[in-house]
Design an enzyme around this catalytic site. Structure first.
Site, PDB file in Angstrom:
ATOM      1  N   ASN A 183      42.394  42.377  27.771  1.00 24.78           N
ATOM      2  CA  ASN A 183      41.000  42.481  28.205  1.00 24.78           C
ATOM      3  C   ASN A 183      40.885  41.984  30.026  1.00 24.78           C
ATOM      4  O   ASN A 183      42.089  41.453  30.210  1.00 24.78           O
ATOM      5  CB  ASN A 183      40.102  41.251  27.754  1.00 24.78           C
ATOM      6  CG  ASN A 183      40.531  39.784  27.783  1.00 24.78           C
ATOM      7  OD1 ASN A 183      41.770  39.729  27.149  1.00 24.78           O
ATOM      8  ND2 ASN A 183      39.853  39.057  28.681  1.00 24.78           N
ATOM      9  N   HIS A 236      49.595  26.783  18.837  1.00 20.78           N
ATOM     10  CA  HIS A 236      48.818  26.674  19.945  1.00 20.78           C
ATOM     11  C   HIS A 236      48.743  25.321  20.326  1.00 20.78           C
ATOM     12  O   HIS A 236      48.226  24.550  19.177  1.00 20.78           O
ATOM     13  CB  HIS A 236      47.950  27.567  20.193  1.00 20.78           C
ATOM     14  CG  HIS A 236      48.139  29.032  19.917  1.00 20.78           C
ATOM     15  ND1 HIS A 236      48.096  29.622  18.605  1.00 20.78           N
ATOM     16  CD2 HIS A 236      48.105  30.213  20.864  1.00 20.78           C
ATOM     17  CE1 HIS A 236      48.281  30.954  18.993  1.00 20.78           C
ATOM     18  NE2 HIS A 236      48.283  31.180  20.066  1.00 20.78           N
ATOM     19  N   SER A 290      49.426  36.964  19.449  1.00 16.83           N
ATOM     20  CA  SER A 290      48.195  37.460  18.880  1.00 16.83           C
ATOM     21  C   SER A 290      48.371  38.801  18.326  1.00 16.83           C
ATOM     22  O   SER A 290      48.343  39.699  19.256  1.00 16.83           O
ATOM     23  CB  SER A 290      47.002  37.109  19.602  1.00 16.83           C
ATOM     24  OG  SER A 290      46.753  35.819  19.627  1.00 16.83           O
ATOM     25  N   ALA A 302      49.312  37.783  23.968  1.00 12.61           N
ATOM     26  CA  ALA A 302      48.074  38.595  24.448  1.00 12.61           C
ATOM     27  C   ALA A 302      47.519  38.012  25.432  1.00 12.61           C
ATOM     28  O   ALA A 302      47.102  36.645  25.452  1.00 12.61           O
ATOM     29  CB  ALA A 302      47.066  38.632  23.437  1.00 12.61           C
ATOM     30  N   MET A 310      46.850  31.406  26.695  1.00 14.05           N
ATOM     31  CA  MET A 310      46.912  30.020  26.129  1.00 14.05           C
ATOM     32  C   MET A 310      48.065  29.617  25.411  1.00 14.05           C
ATOM     33  O   MET A 310      48.123  28.968  24.509  1.00 14.05           O
ATOM     34  CB  MET A 310      45.802  29.727  25.080  1.00 14.05           C
ATOM     35  CG  MET A 310      44.237  30.332  25.647  1.00 14.05           C
ATOM     36  SD  MET A 310      43.108  30.357  24.223  1.00 14.05           S
ATOM     37  CE  MET A 310      41.767  31.148  25.265  1.00 14.05           C
ATOM     38  N   SER A 311      49.380  30.325  25.909  1.00 14.18           N
ATOM     39  CA  SER A 311      50.403  29.945  25.204  1.00 14.18           C
ATOM     40  C   SER A 311      51.667  30.210  26.040  1.00 14.18           C
ATOM     41  O   SER A 311      51.586  30.308  27.047  1.00 14.18           O
ATOM     42  CB  SER A 311      50.632  30.996  23.740  1.00 14.18           C
ATOM     43  OG  SER A 311      50.913  32.513  24.481  1.00 14.18           O
ATOM     44  N   HIS A 343      47.411  35.768  13.006  1.00 12.32           N
ATOM     45  CA  HIS A 343      48.838  35.047  13.203  1.00 12.32           C
ATOM     46  C   HIS A 343      49.234  34.822  11.753  1.00 12.32           C
ATOM     47  O   HIS A 343      48.548  33.887  11.129  1.00 12.32           O
ATOM     48  CB  HIS A 343      48.825  33.562  13.911  1.00 12.32           C
ATOM     49  CG  HIS A 343      48.736  33.775  15.472  1.00 12.32           C
ATOM     50  ND1 HIS A 343      49.993  33.849  16.282  1.00 12.32           N
ATOM     51  CD2 HIS A 343      47.797  34.080  16.182  1.00 12.32           C
ATOM     52  CE1 HIS A 343      49.320  34.006  17.572  1.00 12.32           C
ATOM     53  NE2 HIS A 343      48.191  34.003  17.583  1.00 12.32           N
ATOM     54  N   TYR A 357      45.889  24.520  21.713  1.00  9.24           N
ATOM     55  CA  TYR A 357      44.445  24.248  21.415  1.00  9.24           C
ATOM     56  C   TYR A 357      44.002  24.189  20.127  1.00  9.24           C
ATOM     57  O   TYR A 357      43.086  23.956  19.548  1.00  9.24           O
ATOM     58  CB  TYR A 357      43.524  25.453  21.923  1.00  9.24           C
ATOM     59  CG  TYR A 357      43.960  26.991  21.479  1.00  9.24           C
ATOM     60  CD1 TYR A 357      43.469  27.150  19.990  1.00  9.24           C
ATOM     61  CD2 TYR A 357      44.686  27.748  21.986  1.00  9.24           C
ATOM     62  CE1 TYR A 357      43.850  28.355  19.318  1.00  9.24           C
ATOM     63  CE2 TYR A 357      44.970  29.068  21.421  1.00  9.24           C
ATOM     64  CZ  TYR A 357      44.704  29.106  20.050  1.00  9.24           C
ATOM     65  OH  TYR A 357      44.718  30.467  19.757  1.00  9.24           O
ATOM     66  N   GLU A 358      45.065  24.239  18.958  1.00  9.83           N
ATOM     67  CA  GLU A 358      44.763  24.256  17.646  1.00  9.83           C
ATOM     68  C   GLU A 358      44.865  22.567  17.350  1.00  9.83           C
ATOM     69  O   GLU A 358      44.415  22.236  16.046  1.00  9.83           O
ATOM     70  CB  GLU A 358      45.937  24.854  16.699  1.00  9.83           C
ATOM     71  CG  GLU A 358      45.611  26.013  16.699  1.00  9.83           C
ATOM     72  CD  GLU A 358      46.905  26.969  16.063  1.00  9.83           C
ATOM     73  OE1 GLU A 358      47.041  26.771  14.837  1.00  9.83           O
ATOM     74  OE2 GLU A 358      47.849  27.562  16.600  1.00  9.83           O
ATOM     75  N   HIS A 371      37.356  37.700  20.894  1.00  8.74           N
ATOM     76  CA  HIS A 371      38.611  37.574  20.171  1.00  8.74           C
ATOM     77  C   HIS A 371      38.882  38.902  19.422  1.00  8.74           C
ATOM     78  O   HIS A 371      39.765  39.352  19.304  1.00  8.74           O
ATOM     79  CB  HIS A 371      38.840  36.411  19.413  1.00  8.74           C
ATOM     80  CG  HIS A 371      40.210  36.169  18.924  1.00  8.74           C
ATOM     81  ND1 HIS A 371      41.403  36.075  19.615  1.00  8.74           N
ATOM     82  CD2 HIS A 371      40.914  36.182  17.587  1.00  8.74           C
ATOM     83  CE1 HIS A 371      42.461  35.955  19.123  1.00  8.74           C
ATOM     84  NE2 HIS A 371      41.985  35.777  17.780  1.00  8.74           N
TER      85      HIS A 371
END
Ligand SMILES: *[C@@H]1O[C@H](CO)[C@@H](O)[C@H](O)[C@H]1NC(C)=O
Ligand SMILES: *[C@@H]1O[C@H](CO)[C@@H](O)[C@H](O)[C@H]1NC(C)=O
Length: 291
Positions: free
Chosen positions: A252, A95, A42, A125, A228-229, A73, A97-98, A266
């Protein structure tokens, strides 16, 4: 029955011939013969802009290649030279989650292997779980926890094609020690030593960020950062014998305190990434020149 038979998530979706078709197509589009592949996380796609003698290919034009849909992206494969070294960069990753199944998420990695790539550099990230981490720190990934894998979402599930690797892959050496040492050295020389960490990355499926209880649980599991990756790509890379270096940019701090008023965001993540992008780019560029 119908649903079960059309579901592809539990078996390998792609044949060797499909990976090969993609690789051969790519080799016909570019003169570059990269030994290093870089997956940009990201907001970190700027790495690819540093390449010279570029061949840029949009994911949607590449046979069988998945396309990325997340803001931050770009969704293109960039071949070129970084400090004289031939590289291929994924400017934008796909990803889980996509909605892509885990075999699609990792599709590019096997293609890289067929292109002749020997080393994979993954960046992401991530949220910081370790109390001693600051926003903007770069964490060298020492190890990972594959939470989706625990839940049955692993890219090596299904038929094993021996042409890529063995049925049972070793993961205790997933993140190459020599490359990590090189990265530490590089960070020192590039003035990044003050904010370089080394720790354990945990993957969650996302796309929602962690609850407070989940953040605390991940800390107890020994994770220093969460995202998440990355993990599926690394598992597939190790299966087919690539050396791996992983870098997390801590964008974060994960909220682990019920009294905190902090909220994951985000836009915020992309903002932080921007400010440390140059440091990370410098580090990767230097590293690539040493590999
Ligand atoms: C947090 O990171 C520091 C520095 O790398 C490390 O010494 C420490 O063990 C980590 N804390 C936890 C709880 O894992
Ligand atoms: C996220 O952060 C941005 C920039 O810092 C801010 O403008 C926005 O209001 C935040 N969004 C939420 C939902 O808090």
């Amino acid at each position: 029955m119908e649903a079960a038979s059309s579901s592809t998530s539990s078996r390998c979706r792609y044949s060797y011939e499909e990976y090969k078709e993609t690789a051969d197509w790519l080799l016909a589009q570019t003169k570059q013969r990269p030994k290093v592949a870089i997956i940009c996380g990201s907001g970190l796609g700027g790495l690819a802009d540093l390449l010279v003698d570029k061949t840029v290919l949009k994911y949607e034009t590449i046979p069988h290649f998945p396309t990325s849909t997340v803001p931050g992206h770009a969704g293109q494969l960039v071949f070129g030279k970084l400090d004289g070294r031939e590289c291929v960069c994924m400017q934008g990753r796909v990803h889980f989650y996509e909605g892509y199944d885990i075999h699609t998420v990792t599709y590019p990695v096997r293609v890289f292997s067929l292109l002749g790539v020997k080393t994979l550099i993954v960046t992401n990230a991530a949220g910081g779980l370790n109390d001693s981490y600051n926003v903007g720190d770069i964490m060298l990934i020492k190890d990972h926890i594959n939470l989706p894998g625990f839940a049955g979402q692993t890219p090596l599930c299904g038929h094993n094609d021996e042409r890529f690797g063995e049925r049972f892959s070793c993961m205790s050496d997933a993140y190459d020690r020599e490359l990590r040492d090189l990265a530490k050295q590089a960070a020192k020389e590039q003035g990044c030593g003050g904010f370089l960490q080394e720790g354990v990355y945990c993957m969650v499926a996302g796309p929602s960020y962690e609850t407070i209880a989940e953040g605390r649980l991940l800390q107890k599991l020994g994770a220093d950062s969460v995202g998440m990756s990355t993990v599926p790509e690394v598992v597939v890379a190790r299966h087919c014998g690539l050396r791996v270096l992983g870098l997390s940019l801590v964008t974060n701090k994960v909220v682990v305190d019920y009294d905190s008023v902090q909220k994951a965001n985000h836009t915020e993540v992309l903002k932080t990434t921007k400010s440390r992008t140059e440091d990370l780019q410098r580090l990767v560029r230097y590293l690539v020149s040493k590999i």
